[in-house]
Write a protein that holds these residues in place. Structure first.
Motif, PDB file in Angstrom:
ATOM      1  N   VAL A  22      -8.912 -26.789  -0.157  1.00 34.12           N
ATOM      2  CA  VAL A  22      -9.009 -27.248   1.233  1.00 34.12           C
ATOM      3  C   VAL A  22      -9.799 -28.551   1.304  1.00 34.12           C
ATOM      4  N   PHE A  23      -9.210 -29.556   1.949  1.00 32.91           N
ATOM      5  CA  PHE A  23      -9.774 -30.894   2.080  1.00 32.91           C
ATOM      6  C   PHE A  23     -10.146 -31.180   3.536  1.00 32.91           C
ATOM      7  N   ASN A  24     -11.145 -32.017   3.736  1.00 34.91           N
ATOM      8  CA  ASN A  24     -11.492 -32.511   5.074  1.00 34.91           C
ATOM      9  C   ASN A  24     -10.836 -33.879   5.250  1.00 34.91           C
ATOM     10  N   ASN A  25      -9.888 -33.968   6.196  1.00 35.23           N
ATOM     11  CA  ASN A  25      -9.103 -35.207   6.339  1.00 35.23           C
ATOM     12  C   ASN A  25      -9.682 -36.179   7.371  1.00 35.23           C
ATOM     13  N   THR A  26     -10.952 -36.040   7.721  1.00 32.43           N
ATOM     14  CA  THR A  26     -11.558 -36.958   8.673  1.00 32.43           C
ATOM     15  C   THR A  26     -11.575 -38.382   8.130  1.00 32.43           C
ATOM     16  N   LYS A  48     -14.594 -50.717   3.142  1.00 32.35           N
ATOM     17  CA  LYS A  48     -13.584 -50.247   4.101  1.00 32.35           C
ATOM     18  C   LYS A  48     -12.511 -49.407   3.412  1.00 32.35           C
ATOM     19  N   THR A  49     -12.321 -49.660   2.130  1.00 33.27           N
ATOM     20  CA  THR A  49     -11.355 -48.885   1.351  1.00 33.27           C
ATOM     21  C   THR A  49     -12.043 -47.806   0.537  1.00 33.27           C
ATOM     22  N   VAL A  78      -8.526 -41.001   0.052  1.00 29.67           N
ATOM     23  CA  VAL A  78      -7.133 -41.473   0.063  1.00 29.67           C
ATOM     24  C   VAL A  78      -6.279 -40.650   1.024  1.00 29.67           C
ATOM     25  N   TYR A  79      -6.797 -39.488   1.456  1.00 29.50           N
ATOM     26  CA  TYR A  79      -6.040 -38.631   2.372  1.00 29.50           C
ATOM     27  C   TYR A  79      -6.650 -38.622   3.778  1.00 29.50           C
ATOM     28  N   SER A  80      -7.554 -39.560   4.071  1.00 34.21           N
ATOM     29  CA  SER A  80      -8.176 -39.595   5.405  1.00 34.21           C
ATOM     30  C   SER A  80      -7.117 -39.901   6.459  1.00 34.21           C
ATOM     31  N   LYS A  81      -7.183 -39.200   7.602  1.00 35.13           N
ATOM     32  CA  LYS A  81      -6.172 -39.347   8.647  1.00 35.13           C
ATOM     33  C   LYS A  81      -6.761 -39.400  10.050  1.00 35.13           C
ATOM     34  N   ILE A  82      -7.702 -38.496  10.348  1.00 32.58           N
ATOM     35  CA  ILE A  82      -8.147 -38.274  11.718  1.00 32.58           C
ATOM     36  C   ILE A  82      -9.463 -39.015  11.958  1.00 32.58           C
ATOM     37  N   ALA A 104     -17.286 -35.904  -1.373  1.00 28.98           N
ATOM     38  CA  ALA A 104     -16.685 -35.198  -2.514  1.00 28.98           C
ATOM     39  C   ALA A 104     -15.227 -35.596  -2.675  1.00 28.98           C
ATOM     40  N   GLY A 105     -14.592 -35.993  -1.575  1.00 28.83           N
ATOM     41  CA  GLY A 105     -13.186 -36.368  -1.624  1.00 28.83           C
ATOM     42  C   GLY A 105     -12.929 -37.771  -2.137  1.00 28.83           C
ATOM     43  N   LEU A 106     -13.984 -38.577  -2.291  1.00 29.72           N
ATOM     44  CA  LEU A 106     -13.790 -39.974  -2.708  1.00 29.72           C
ATOM     45  C   LEU A 106     -13.256 -40.098  -4.135  1.00 29.72           C
ATOM     46  N   HIS A 107     -13.362 -39.025  -4.929  1.00 32.22           N
ATOM     47  CA  HIS A 107     -12.914 -39.078  -6.332  1.00 32.22           C
ATOM     48  C   HIS A 107     -11.412 -38.869  -6.478  1.00 32.22           C
ATOM     49  N   PHE A 108     -10.788 -38.325  -5.456  1.00 34.32           N
ATOM     50  CA  PHE A 108      -9.361 -37.996  -5.554  1.00 34.32           C
ATOM     51  C   PHE A 108      -8.502 -39.248  -5.455  1.00 34.32           C
ATOM     52  N   THR A 109      -7.460 -39.266  -6.280  1.00 28.95           N
ATOM     53  CA  THR A 109      -6.452 -40.329  -6.252  1.00 28.95           C
ATOM     54  C   THR A 109      -5.088 -39.665  -6.069  1.00 28.95           C
TER      55      THR A 109
END
Length: 412
Positions: free
Chosen positions: A60-64, A189-190, A195-199, A208-213
């Motif tokens: 489960v990821f947080n897409n904020t 900014k990037t 990479v999955y941020s949306k909302i 923790a999500g910054l490592h995902f590609t």
């Protein structure tokens, strides 16, 4: 011992400034990965993460998405020239409209709950800033709201075809953590977005999500790891230090959450167990159980009143023995069906400290957190007090710390 009597000094460790990562790795998934598995510690590289996860598990990821929440205005002189004191306005939470999605689409005017820097220099009056958007000059005006308590601020702008999202993209600055001790750079900014941020809505990244590609996400799919997203908007309170000697004296910050019906269905299909990416996902998932308890007790409760208070999980311990996680999640699904809503919107103030019994999260991917922080308490609770072994290893094996630092996979 009473949980609220836990002394924060027990969660201290030496963190030299040179161990704090000021910038991310050139390639996100090349960061180091500490592996804590049933008390044993080892390491690898983050891109190998999928091979350590059980086939068929739910992640489960947080897409904020982080917004450009830091805005600067100058007071004007008698001739209207912006030459006076610099006033910083830091967006915290939308007031009118209160819904995040509506806020970013709104045109003409809006109101935010803010932190105001250099407030003493802003006795009153209107602040103004001009900017060019889509080839047109736009004047942005800021005033204190009629019920100003030091924090509610009204914005209005001259072109009513332009949204507030466009305004902050033009004049706002991405807020990076204060402990980086540097100015925001264009690259942030990037790199300070997953990479999955949306909302849109956060003022700090779920790091923790910054490592995902895309490569790692594709490998998760290839390894048959099911993926799901929820939303918790990270507030500035995430950086609020614990100043009290005992954790009971610390007031936890409140953050808004949104969880789709599909997420509940996936959790139920995976025996109500999940791998959480980051502490924000942890706090959201664990809060769902207590929201379910509230619905069971009062089926007509409003979404706002589903809010999980800081100490409620501990106060509801006797009640929680009566209801399984599955019962609570099904109660929330039924609640949404009765109200004909597809997404649950509420908020949480949950604080997870040693003594907390995890309901849903079985594995955790997280970075290395500041000494004496509520995030370190959450980690300690997850690994049943074994946090020093993890942090001693990280410090002695050249791991990088905090938001742009390295990662860990924790399996108690």
């Amino acid at each position: 011992m009473n949980i609220q009597e836990i002394k924060i000094s027990q969660f201290n460790y030496p963190l030299p400034d040179q161990r704090i990562a000021k910038f991310p790795m050139a390639e996100r998934d090349h960061s180091k990965l500490l592996l804590y598995r049933h008390g044993q510690v080892s390491e690898d590289v983050f891109y190998n993460l999928p091979q350590y996860l059980p086939k068929g598990a739910l992640m489960v990821f947080n897409n904020t998405k982080v917004i450009q929440a830091r805005l600067h205005f100058r007071k004007s002189d008698a001739e209207g020239n912006p030459t006076g004191a610099l006033i910083e306005i830091f967006l915290l939470e939308p007031i009118a409209p209160a819904d995040y999605e509506q806020m970013f689409q709104t045109t003409g005017e809006c109101t935010w709950h803010c932190l105001v820097g250099n407030l003493k220099k802003w006795k009153g009056g209107e602040l103004k800033r001009e900017v060019e958007i889509n080839g047109e000059k736009v004047a942005v005006f800021v005033t204190k709201s009629a019920s100003f308590d030091g924090q509610n601020v009204c914005f209005r702008w001259t072109n009513d075809t332009i949204s507030f999202a466009e305004i902050i993209n033009a004049i706002g600055e991405l807020p990076i953590p204060p402990y980086l001790n540097r100015e925001t750079q264009e690259s942030d900014k990037t790199t300070y977005q997953t990479v999955y941020s949306k909302i849109k809505g956060s003022v700090a990244a779920p790091t923790a999500g910054l490592h995902f590609t895309e490569r790692v996400l594709a490998n998760l799919d290839a390894c048959e790891i099911d993926r799901e997203e929820l939303t918790l908007h990270v507030g500035a309170g995430t950086f609020k230090p614990v100043k009290s000697e005992e954790i009971g004296g610390h007031e936890m910050h409140t953050e808004t959450i949104s969880v789709r019906r599909q997420t509940f269905e996936k959790l139920l299909a995976h025996q109500c167990q999940a791998i959480a990416v980051g502490t924000t996902s942890v706090r959201t998932l664990e809060s769902l159980y207590y929201m379910g308890l509230k619905v069971i007790a009062n089926p007509e409760i409003s979404e706002d009143n589903l809010h999980v208070g800081q100490w409620e999980p501990y106060e509801l311990e006797d009640e929680s023995r009566k209801h399984s996680v599955e019962e609570c999640l099904r109660a929330l699904v039924d609640y949404m069906d009765r109200r004909q809503i597809n997404t649950l919107h509420s908020s949480t103030q949950i604080i997870i400290v040693p003594g907390y019994k995890y309901k849903i999260v079985k594995m955790l991917i997280t970075n290395f957190h500041q000494p004496q922080s509520t995030l370190l308490l959450l980690v300690s609770a997850f690994v049943r007090g074994d946090w020093k072994k993890i942090y001693d290893y990280a410090l002695s094996h050249d791991f990088r710390f905090l938001s742009y630092g390295d990662s860990s996979l924790l399996i108690p």
